[in-house]
Design a protein around this motif. Structure first.
Motif, PDB file in Angstrom:
ATOM      1  N   GLU A 203       0.833  -1.196   0.000  1.00  0.00           N
ATOM      2  CA  GLU A 203       0.000   0.000   0.000  1.00  0.00           C
ATOM      3  C   GLU A 203       0.874   1.254   0.000  1.00  0.00           C
ATOM      4  N   VAL A 204       0.432   2.281  -0.716  1.00  0.00           N
ATOM      5  CA  VAL A 204       1.027   3.607  -0.565  1.00  0.00           C
ATOM      6  C   VAL A 204       0.281   4.286   0.575  1.00  0.00           C
ATOM      7  N   VAL A 205       1.011   4.603   1.647  1.00  0.00           N
ATOM      8  CA  VAL A 205       0.409   5.175   2.844  1.00  0.00           C
ATOM      9  C   VAL A 205       0.801   6.643   2.941  1.00  0.00           C
ATOM     10  N   VAL A 206      -0.193   7.520   3.075  1.00  0.00           N
ATOM     11  CA  VAL A 206       0.037   8.941   3.325  1.00  0.00           C
ATOM     12  C   VAL A 206      -0.203   9.181   4.814  1.00  0.00           C
ATOM     13  N   ALA A 207       0.794   9.804   5.491  1.00  0.00           N
ATOM     14  CA  ALA A 207       0.722   9.938   6.946  1.00  0.00           C
ATOM     15  C   ALA A 207       1.093  11.344   7.387  1.00  0.00           C
ATOM     16  N   ASP A 208       0.703  11.667   8.615  1.00  0.00           N
ATOM     17  CA  ASP A 208       1.072  12.928   9.256  1.00  0.00           C
ATOM     18  C   ASP A 208       2.481  12.770   9.825  1.00  0.00           C
ATOM     19  N   PRO A 209       3.466  13.604   9.419  1.00  0.00           N
ATOM     20  CA  PRO A 209       4.833  13.426   9.911  1.00  0.00           C
ATOM     21  C   PRO A 209       4.982  13.728  11.396  1.00  0.00           C
ATOM     22  N   GLY A 210       4.074  14.519  11.959  1.00  0.00           N
ATOM     23  CA  GLY A 210       4.166  14.865  13.370  1.00  0.00           C
ATOM     24  C   GLY A 210       3.704  13.767  14.295  1.00  0.00           C
ATOM     25  N   THR A 211       2.714  12.988  13.853  1.00  0.00           N
ATOM     26  CA  THR A 211       2.153  11.943  14.713  1.00  0.00           C
ATOM     27  C   THR A 211       2.362  10.539  14.165  1.00  0.00           C
ATOM     28  N   GLY A 212       2.611  10.429  12.860  1.00  0.00           N
ATOM     29  CA  GLY A 212       2.728   9.122  12.228  1.00  0.00           C
ATOM     30  C   GLY A 212       1.394   8.506  11.872  1.00  0.00           C
ATOM     31  N   THR A 213       0.296   9.219  12.155  1.00  0.00           N
ATOM     32  CA  THR A 213      -1.045   8.704  11.874  1.00  0.00           C
ATOM     33  C   THR A 213      -1.309   8.690  10.371  1.00  0.00           C
ATOM     34  N   ALA A 214      -1.848   7.576   9.882  1.00  0.00           N
ATOM     35  CA  ALA A 214      -2.146   7.445   8.460  1.00  0.00           C
ATOM     36  C   ALA A 214      -3.354   8.289   8.083  1.00  0.00           C
ATOM     37  N   LYS A 215      -3.245   9.047   6.983  1.00  0.00           N
ATOM     38  CA  LYS A 215      -4.363   9.825   6.455  1.00  0.00           C
ATOM     39  C   LYS A 215      -5.159   9.023   5.432  1.00  0.00           C
ATOM     40  N   GLY A 216      -4.482   8.114   4.770  1.00  0.00           N
ATOM     41  CA  GLY A 216      -5.155   7.310   3.759  1.00  0.00           C
ATOM     42  C   GLY A 216      -4.205   6.282   3.179  1.00  0.00           C
ATOM     43  N   ARG A 217      -4.788   5.263   2.530  1.00  0.00           N
ATOM     44  CA  ARG A 217      -3.998   4.182   1.939  1.00  0.00           C
ATOM     45  C   ARG A 217      -4.546   3.854   0.557  1.00  0.00           C
ATOM     46  N   VAL A 218      -3.630   3.576  -0.368  1.00  0.00           N
ATOM     47  CA  VAL A 218      -4.012   3.127  -1.704  1.00  0.00           C
ATOM     48  C   VAL A 218      -3.321   1.794  -1.943  1.00  0.00           C
TER      49      VAL A 218
END
Length: 660
Positions: A203-218
């Motif tokens: 998966e390509v994972v887009v995340a918040d660099p400050g928290t590491g929380t994933a915003k979405g996955r493809v």
């Protein structure tokens, strides 16, 4: 069965008698080499060659004042030695495992002159491009770094090394782990609010660099992502093995568009307007309506911030085009060893920066100007001990390995990492298991068996660090670059220094040196800059420092070797090679000698290295006897007894036994 045994018992004495007779014929055959009848001489020479196992020793022991007979004996011995070389083998004897991998990752800071490179065996180097200098190190352990990306302000670095995390680019401290998965590619959005990586599930994972929380996955497991590229807007493009170009929103982490590149994607870059530049497995590079074809595998693609240049990193060198596909001349040296390059155009400075597979970093002020280059890596060089029982490898780390057992003892971070790239080199010390290693923190004699320094050593130092030295076989002299004062030959004293002769003008430095076995002559290969052109010269001196021979060629790398018989000098510059008779000192081109480095094994044989090929040479007339392809390697070193070859490869040291 009884009949067979009886026949064997009868035949064995007959065979032994035949061998005795053959051995007894040797003195007669040697005498026949002086016969007036040419057919008798030729028959005797052929028979002595057939009986080489029993005739070689008597031929070497035969003493005569007849010059003609001497020449004929030498001819037969040469043919015997050539036969031995043709039967030679290069047998893998031992693999000493070291943490390692190829150096593949390179990223530039959008905010300042910094850039980051992966080290061949783990870790990240932080550099300044103007002028080229090493400024820091991020220790990721032994895991190989596969991808790097700076944030827009150049303060943080996204690193994929087994796991994906953010690191402080100044202090080298890890800020946060984003993912525990290894990733082949990473990207940081232009606004700094998002990062992207590839998960183990594809998966390509887009995340918040400050928290590491994933915003979405493809999920692109089927397409198999090879590379990621961040656009100047809030989008991300994934290049896939099946040829798909998938556009993903950095804000939502969702797919927004998809296109086909028309082939398996190997490299990807984006123009400022978002136009993809793709490198395909078939050697084609495409952007818009432009298509380029190259013959070697494509390793990387990059564009500059204004979209005026495209650079391709590949095996054997670099190619640069303008945005219309017109080639831009540059003086980036072709990679003679066949190792792949990755390259970027620095996003802030616009300078071309390249990283070799073994850790060599190069930067250009302009395409037509010489590159500044630094060789850098966790393990980048080798040295045997004089007793051939141990071998050392070093770079950022130092390791001593016992050849018989294959066990390695590590000395971690033996050079200060904030004082420049590890400028280390070494040579065999006075003791049988000693190696003198110079580094940015000084020179020390190390015991290989104890893996610890046993005494200090004084030598010259300048702002570029300490330089390698070569001591004569009798231990009486040393030759070294001494800062900007050029190359010096000095007597060896306790504590170093004092006396000696200047062998070259200032601002020249040693690439290598080779002493004759009797310590009476030394050949040197030196490098210098001549009005913007890189030159390599070879010089021959006697032990008093008197110059006997000098020659100069355009080039970047060179080696020099003196044969044990003090008859020949072999000089290489890039892919050009000459032999120089030590008598009349006039160089003779050896046009078909494909070597970058050369060493003599003895008076009749030599070993050449070029790329993945190792060649065994019959040196009386310089012809190849055997060739082996041993795969790519970062460094090599021949054992002092000439019986083993050590190759430093990502992952370990391979030791080959030369059977001849």
């Amino acid at each position: 069965m009884k009949r067979f045994l009886l026949a064997s018992l009868v035949l064995l004495p007959m065979c032994a008698a035949a061998q005795d007779t053959a051995g007894g014929d040797v003195p007669k055959l040697i005498a026949e080499l002086s016969a007036d009848d040419a057919s008798v001489r030729e028959r005797a020479a052929a028979r002595l060659y057939e009986l080489r196992k029993t005739s070689e020793a008597p031929l070497r022991a035969h003493r005569t004042d007849d010059a003609t007979l001497k020449a004929r004996i030498a001819w037969v011995l040469n043919r015997i030695e050539e036969r031995r070389l043709l039967d030679s083998e290069m047998a893998l004897e031992k693999v000493i495992e070291l943490p390692g991998g190829f150096s593949r990752a390179l990223a530039g800071s959008p905010a300042d002159g910094k850039f980051a490179t992966s080290a061949p065996c783990g870790g990240v180097g932080i550099w300044e491009a103007n002028p080229l200098r090493y400024t820091g190190f991020i220790d990721t352990g032994d895991r190989v770094v596969t991808a790097l990306a700076f944030d827009p302000e150049g303060k943080w670095l996204l690193v994929a090394a087994g796991a994906v995390g953010t690191w402080d680019a100044r202090s080298g401290v890890r800020e946060r782990e984003i993912s525990k998965d290894p990733s082949p590619a990473v990207a940081w959005s232009a606004d700094g609010e998002s990062v992207a990586y590839v998960s183990a599930a594809g998966e390509v994972v887009v995340a918040d660099p400050g928290t590491g929380t994933a915003k979405g996955r493809v999920n692109l497991a089927k397409e198999r992502v090879r590379c990621l590229a961040a656009a100047v807007d809030a989008t991300l493009v994934a290049g896939c093995e099946d040829g798909s170009l998938v556009t993903i929103s950095f804000e939502t982490g969702k797919e927004t568009a998809r296109a086909s590149a028309g082939g398996k994607i190997r490299a990807l870059a984006l123009m400022p307007d978002g136009l993809p530049v793709v490198g395909l497995a078939d050697g084609k590079i495409r952007w818009g309506k432009i298509e380029q074809s190259i013959l070697t595998p494509i390793r990387s693609l990059a564009t500059d911030h204004n979209g005026k240049r495209v650079v391709a990193g590949m095996d054997f060198g670099l190619l640069v085009w303008d945005s219309d596909g017109v080639p831009i001349p540059h003086n980036a040296p072709n990679n003679k060893r066949g190792e792949s390059l990755v390259a970027i155009i620095h996003p802030k400075l616009g300078r071309l920066i390249a990283l070799d597979i073994d850790g060599t970093v190069a930067a250009w002020r302009a395409p037509d100007q010489p590159a500044a280059a630094v060789h850098w890596g966790r393990f980048r060089d080798l040295q045997w001990t004089r007793d051939c029982k141990s071998i050392a490898a070093w770079g950022v780390d130092l390791v001593f390995a016992d050849v018989a057992s294959g066990k390695a003892k590590f000395v971690r971070d033996f050079t200060p990492l904030n004082s420049g790239p590890p400028g280390t080199n070494g040579f065999q010390g006075a003791g049988p298991d000693e190696i003198l290693i110079t580094s940015n923190e000084g020179a020390k004699v190390w015991s290989a068996s104890k893996a610890e320094p046993v005494r200090g050593y004084s030598t010259e130092k300048d702002e570029a660090g300490l330089h390698p030295e070569w001591t004569s076989p009798d231990g009486a002299f040393r030759i070294a670059t001494e800062g900007r004062d050029g190359v010096w030959l000095r007597p060896v004293h306790a504590g170093g220094g004092g006396g000696g002769s200047a062998l070259s003008r200032a601002n020249r430095y040693l690439l290598g040196a080779s002493w004759s076995p009797d310590s009476k002559h030394v050949g040197t290969s030196v490098a210098f800059d001549d009005n913007g052109r890189r030159k390599v010269g070879t010089l021959l001196f006697d032990s008093a420092g008197k110059r006997l021979f000098e020659d100069v060629e355009d080039g970047y790398a060179g080696s020099v070797a003196l044969d044990p018989g003090d008859r020949w000098i072999v000089w290489t510059v890039d892919d050009k090679t000459w032999r120089v008779p030590n008598g009349d000192l006039r160089r003779e081109a050896i046009s078909d000698l494909p070597v970058v480095w050369f060493r003599f094994l003895d008076a009749r044989a030599g070993l050449g290295i070029n790329g993945a090929e190792v060649t065994l040479w019959f040196t009386p007339d310089f012809r190849i006897a055997r060739t082996w392809n041993l795969g790519p390697f970062n460094a090599w070193e021949l054992s002092p007894d000439g019986k083993r070859l050590a190759l430093l490869r990502p992952g370990g040291i391979r030791i080959y036994r030369i059977d001849r």
